[in-house]
Motif scaffolding. Structure first.
Motif, PDB file in Angstrom:
ATOM      1  N   ALA A  88      -4.387  14.961   8.690  1.00  0.00           N
ATOM      2  CA  ALA A  88      -5.262  14.065   7.934  1.00  0.00           C
ATOM      3  C   ALA A  88      -4.446  13.224   6.962  1.00  0.00           C
ATOM      4  CB  ALA A  88      -6.322  14.873   7.191  1.00  0.00           C
ATOM      5  N   GLU A  89      -3.449  13.834   6.334  1.00  0.00           N
ATOM      6  CA  GLU A  89      -2.598  13.094   5.404  1.00  0.00           C
ATOM      7  C   GLU A  89      -1.792  12.022   6.135  1.00  0.00           C
ATOM      8  OE1 GLU A  89      -0.249  16.092   3.589  1.00  0.00           O
ATOM      9  OE2 GLU A  89      -1.874  16.871   2.331  1.00  0.00           O
ATOM     10  N   LEU A  90      -1.273  12.363   7.309  1.00  0.00           N
ATOM     11  CA  LEU A  90      -0.485  11.403   8.072  1.00  0.00           C
ATOM     12  C   LEU A  90      -1.353  10.249   8.570  1.00  0.00           C
ATOM     13  CD1 LEU A  90       1.758  13.858  10.141  1.00  0.00           C
ATOM     14  CD2 LEU A  90       2.434  12.488   8.160  1.00  0.00           C
ATOM     15  N   LEU A  91      -2.596  10.570   8.966  1.00  0.00           N
ATOM     16  CA  LEU A  91      -3.489   9.528   9.458  1.00  0.00           C
ATOM     17  C   LEU A  91      -3.951   8.592   8.345  1.00  0.00           C
ATOM     18  CD1 LEU A  91      -5.700  11.494  11.992  1.00  0.00           C
ATOM     19  CD2 LEU A  91      -4.073   9.678  12.519  1.00  0.00           C
ATOM     20  N   ALA A  92      -3.876   9.062   7.098  1.00  0.00           N
ATOM     21  CA  ALA A  92      -4.318   8.244   5.976  1.00  0.00           C
ATOM     22  C   ALA A  92      -3.377   7.068   5.734  1.00  0.00           C
ATOM     23  CB  ALA A  92      -4.448   9.095   4.716  1.00  0.00           C
ATOM     24  N   GLY A  93      -2.206   7.096   6.319  1.00  0.00           N
ATOM     25  CA  GLY A  93      -1.235   6.017   6.163  1.00  0.00           C
ATOM     26  C   GLY A  93       0.057   6.398   6.845  1.00  0.00           C
ATOM     27  N   GLY A  94       0.993   5.471   6.852  1.00  0.00           N
ATOM     28  CA  GLY A  94       2.295   5.794   7.417  1.00  0.00           C
ATOM     29  C   GLY A  94       2.400   5.602   8.908  1.00  0.00           C
ATOM     30  N   TRP A  95       1.593   4.709   9.483  1.00  0.00           N
ATOM     31  CA  TRP A  95       1.719   4.423  10.909  1.00  0.00           C
ATOM     32  C   TRP A  95       1.294   2.982  11.177  1.00  0.00           C
ATOM     33  CZ3 TRP A  95      -2.840   2.862  13.166  1.00  0.00           C
ATOM     34  CH2 TRP A  95      -4.021   3.247  12.528  1.00  0.00           C
ATOM     35  N   LEU A  96       1.731   2.485  12.311  1.00  0.00           N
ATOM     36  CA  LEU A  96       1.370   1.144  12.755  1.00  0.00           C
ATOM     37  C   LEU A  96       0.810   1.208  14.166  1.00  0.00           C
ATOM     38  CD1 LEU A  96       4.574  -0.825  11.640  1.00  0.00           C
ATOM     39  CD2 LEU A  96       2.345  -0.855  10.506  1.00  0.00           C
ATOM     40  N   ASP A  97      -0.089   0.281  14.482  1.00  0.00           N
ATOM     41  CA  ASP A  97      -0.471   0.103  15.877  1.00  0.00           C
ATOM     42  C   ASP A  97       0.437  -0.969  16.472  1.00  0.00           C
ATOM     43  OD1 ASP A  97      -1.399  -2.263  14.774  1.00  0.00           O
ATOM     44  OD2 ASP A  97      -3.514  -1.793  15.049  1.00  0.00           O
ATOM     45  N   TYR A  98       0.189  -1.346  17.735  1.00  0.00           N
ATOM     46  CA  TYR A  98       1.064  -2.329  18.371  1.00  0.00           C
ATOM     47  C   TYR A  98       1.059  -3.664  17.623  1.00  0.00           C
ATOM     48  CZ  TYR A  98       0.960   0.916  22.346  1.00  0.00           C
ATOM     49  OH  TYR A  98       1.058   2.020  23.150  1.00  0.00           O
ATOM     50  N   ALA A  99      -0.128  -4.058  17.151  1.00  0.00           N
ATOM     51  CA  ALA A  99      -0.207  -5.339  16.448  1.00  0.00           C
ATOM     52  C   ALA A  99       0.588  -5.298  15.150  1.00  0.00           C
ATOM     53  CB  ALA A  99      -1.672  -5.686  16.162  1.00  0.00           C
ATOM     54  N   GLY A 100       0.459  -4.207  14.412  1.00  0.00           N
ATOM     55  CA  GLY A 100       1.192  -4.074  13.165  1.00  0.00           C
ATOM     56  C   GLY A 100       2.693  -4.033  13.387  1.00  0.00           C
ATOM     57  N   LEU A 101       3.102  -3.330  14.447  1.00  0.00           N
ATOM     58  CA  LEU A 101       4.529  -3.265  14.756  1.00  0.00           C
ATOM     59  C   LEU A 101       5.044  -4.644  15.177  1.00  0.00           C
ATOM     60  CD1 LEU A 101       7.086  -1.568  15.133  1.00  0.00           C
ATOM     61  CD2 LEU A 101       6.342  -1.109  17.480  1.00  0.00           C
ATOM     62  N   GLY A 102       4.248  -5.344  15.989  1.00  0.00           N
ATOM     63  CA  GLY A 102       4.647  -6.683  16.400  1.00  0.00           C
ATOM     64  C   GLY A 102       4.807  -7.608  15.210  1.00  0.00           C
ATOM     65  N   GLU A 103       3.900  -7.477  14.242  1.00  0.00           N
ATOM     66  CA  GLU A 103       3.986  -8.310  13.044  1.00  0.00           C
ATOM     67  C   GLU A 103       5.263  -8.010  12.269  1.00  0.00           C
ATOM     68  OE1 GLU A 103       1.389  -9.212   8.970  1.00  0.00           O
ATOM     69  OE2 GLU A 103       0.523  -8.075  10.638  1.00  0.00           O
ATOM     70  N   ARG A 104       5.600  -6.726  12.145  1.00  0.00           N
ATOM     71  CA  ARG A 104       6.814  -6.374  11.420  1.00  0.00           C
ATOM     72  C   ARG A 104       8.057  -6.867  12.151  1.00  0.00           C
ATOM     73  NH1 ARG A 104       8.374  -0.501   8.789  1.00  0.00           N
ATOM     74  NH2 ARG A 104       6.395  -0.922   7.732  1.00  0.00           N
ATOM     75  N   ARG A 105       8.005  -6.836  13.472  1.00  0.00           N
ATOM     76  CA  ARG A 105       9.160  -7.270  14.269  1.00  0.00           C
ATOM     77  C   ARG A 105       9.183  -8.775  14.505  1.00  0.00           C
ATOM     78  NH1 ARG A 105      10.204  -2.823  19.135  1.00  0.00           N
ATOM     79  NH2 ARG A 105      10.858  -1.117  17.753  1.00  0.00           N
ATOM     80  N   GLY A 106       8.118  -9.442  14.118  1.00  0.00           N
ATOM     81  CA  GLY A 106       8.051 -10.872  14.343  1.00  0.00           C
ATOM     82  C   GLY A 106       7.841 -11.232  15.796  1.00  0.00           C
ATOM     83  N   THR A 107       7.060 -10.408  16.481  1.00  0.00           N
ATOM     84  CA  THR A 107       6.787 -10.645  17.894  1.00  0.00           C
ATOM     85  C   THR A 107       5.321 -10.342  18.180  1.00  0.00           C
ATOM     86  OG1 THR A 107       7.541 -10.131  20.142  1.00  0.00           O
ATOM     87  CG2 THR A 107       7.396  -8.290  18.592  1.00  0.00           C
ATOM     88  N   SER A 108       4.930 -10.387  19.437  1.00  0.00           N
ATOM     89  CA  SER A 108       3.526 -10.141  19.782  1.00  0.00           C
ATOM     90  C   SER A 108       3.251  -8.646  19.930  1.00  0.00           C
ATOM     91  CB  SER A 108       3.171 -10.846  21.091  1.00  0.00           C
ATOM     92  OG  SER A 108       3.865 -10.240  22.179  1.00  0.00           O
ATOM     93  N   ALA A 109       1.963  -8.314  19.921  1.00  0.00           N
ATOM     94  CA  ALA A 109       1.569  -6.919  20.131  1.00  0.00           C
ATOM     95  C   ALA A 109       1.994  -6.449  21.515  1.00  0.00           C
ATOM     96  CB  ALA A 109       0.065  -6.761  19.951  1.00  0.00           C
ATOM     97  N   ASP A 110       1.853  -7.296  22.519  1.00  0.00           N
ATOM     98  CA  ASP A 110       2.241  -6.924  23.883  1.00  0.00           C
ATOM     99  C   ASP A 110       3.733  -6.672  23.985  1.00  0.00           C
ATOM    100  OD1 ASP A 110      -0.327  -7.003  24.833  1.00  0.00           O
ATOM    101  OD2 ASP A 110      -0.177  -9.040  25.635  1.00  0.00           O
ATOM    102  N   ALA A 111       4.526  -7.513  23.342  1.00  0.00           N
ATOM    103  CA  ALA A 111       5.978  -7.330  23.367  1.00  0.00           C
ATOM    104  C   ALA A 111       6.368  -6.037  22.658  1.00  0.00           C
ATOM    105  CB  ALA A 111       6.680  -8.526  22.729  1.00  0.00           C
TER     106      ALA A 111
END
Length: 212
Positions: A88-111
């Motif tokens: 529950a603590e981990l789910l409360a924060g500290g993760w990204l979905d594909y879209a969030g990861l793509g945003e951090r990497r400066g690329t698309s969610a699919d990439a």
């Protein structure tokens, strides 16, 4: 002790310990209370009433730890409760979905999806399935969204050993005995501590393989 007394006594004990919600995840019988407040125990899977011999075996199982059965704690359920709390603590924060990861990497969610799944095949990134989706824990990522270089040799043995992704996430982000009480992913930032973390990850992976 009649059936109702045994059923109620066992149910009350688990309620007092706060372990009722861990029965089903552990594959154990569960109970509900009838209109008179008596515990009605049911078989896992079928939901059939739990017969007296099975109830007695369950009571023995849940009081088998420690020298005094009256005050013994069912360690397995306590561990499941801790895991549920940490999840529950981990789910409360500290993760990204594909879209969030793509945003951090400066690329698309699919990439981002394609890249992390290719990396996961090599044991080079931890992906955690949840509710039909996939979570990318952020503890393993740098500011650019790439896996931290020092964590690659720590992740590889754990992931290729088939260790449960949730347990891997928990182990890497909580104080661990194998790393002298330090949080493994934090200790790995120290070049002097990194060999200890790598060795601990290898030992944990070996245990996982041996338990299959």
């Amino acid at each position: 002790m009649d059936d109702d007394q045994l059923a109620d006594r066992l149910a009350l004990r688990l309620e007092r310990l706060g372990l009722v919600e861990q029965l089903a995840p552990a594959g154990l019988p569960t109970f509900t209370r009838d209109d008179d407040g008596h515990a009605q125990w049911r078989e896992p899977g079928t939901g059939a009433p739990l017969p007296r011999p099975a109830l007695e075996r369950l009571a023995q199982l849940l009081t088998s730890e420690g020298q005094d059965p009256e005050h013994a704690v069912p360690v397995g359920l306590v561990q499941l409760r801790r895991e549920a709390r940490v999840r529950a603590e981990l789910l409360a924060g500290g993760w990204l979905d594909y879209a969030g990861l793509g945003e951090r990497r400066g690329t698309s969610a699919d990439a981002a999806r394609f890249a992390v799944h290719k990396a996961a095949e090599r044991g080079a990134v931890l992906l955690v399935p949840h509710d039909g989706g996939v979570l990318v824990p952020t503890f393993q990522l740098d500011d650019a969204g790439e896996v931290r270089e020092e964590l690659l040799p720590v992740l590889e043995p754990l992931l290729t050993a088939g260790l449960d992704p949730w347990r891997t996430w928990i182990w890497l982000t909580q104080p661990a005995a194998l790393t002298g009480g330090r949080v493994p992913h934090e200790a790995a930032r120290d070049p002097e501590e990194l060999p200890l973390v790598r060795a601990a990850a290898t030992r944990l992976a070996e245990r996982a393989r041996a338990s299959r």
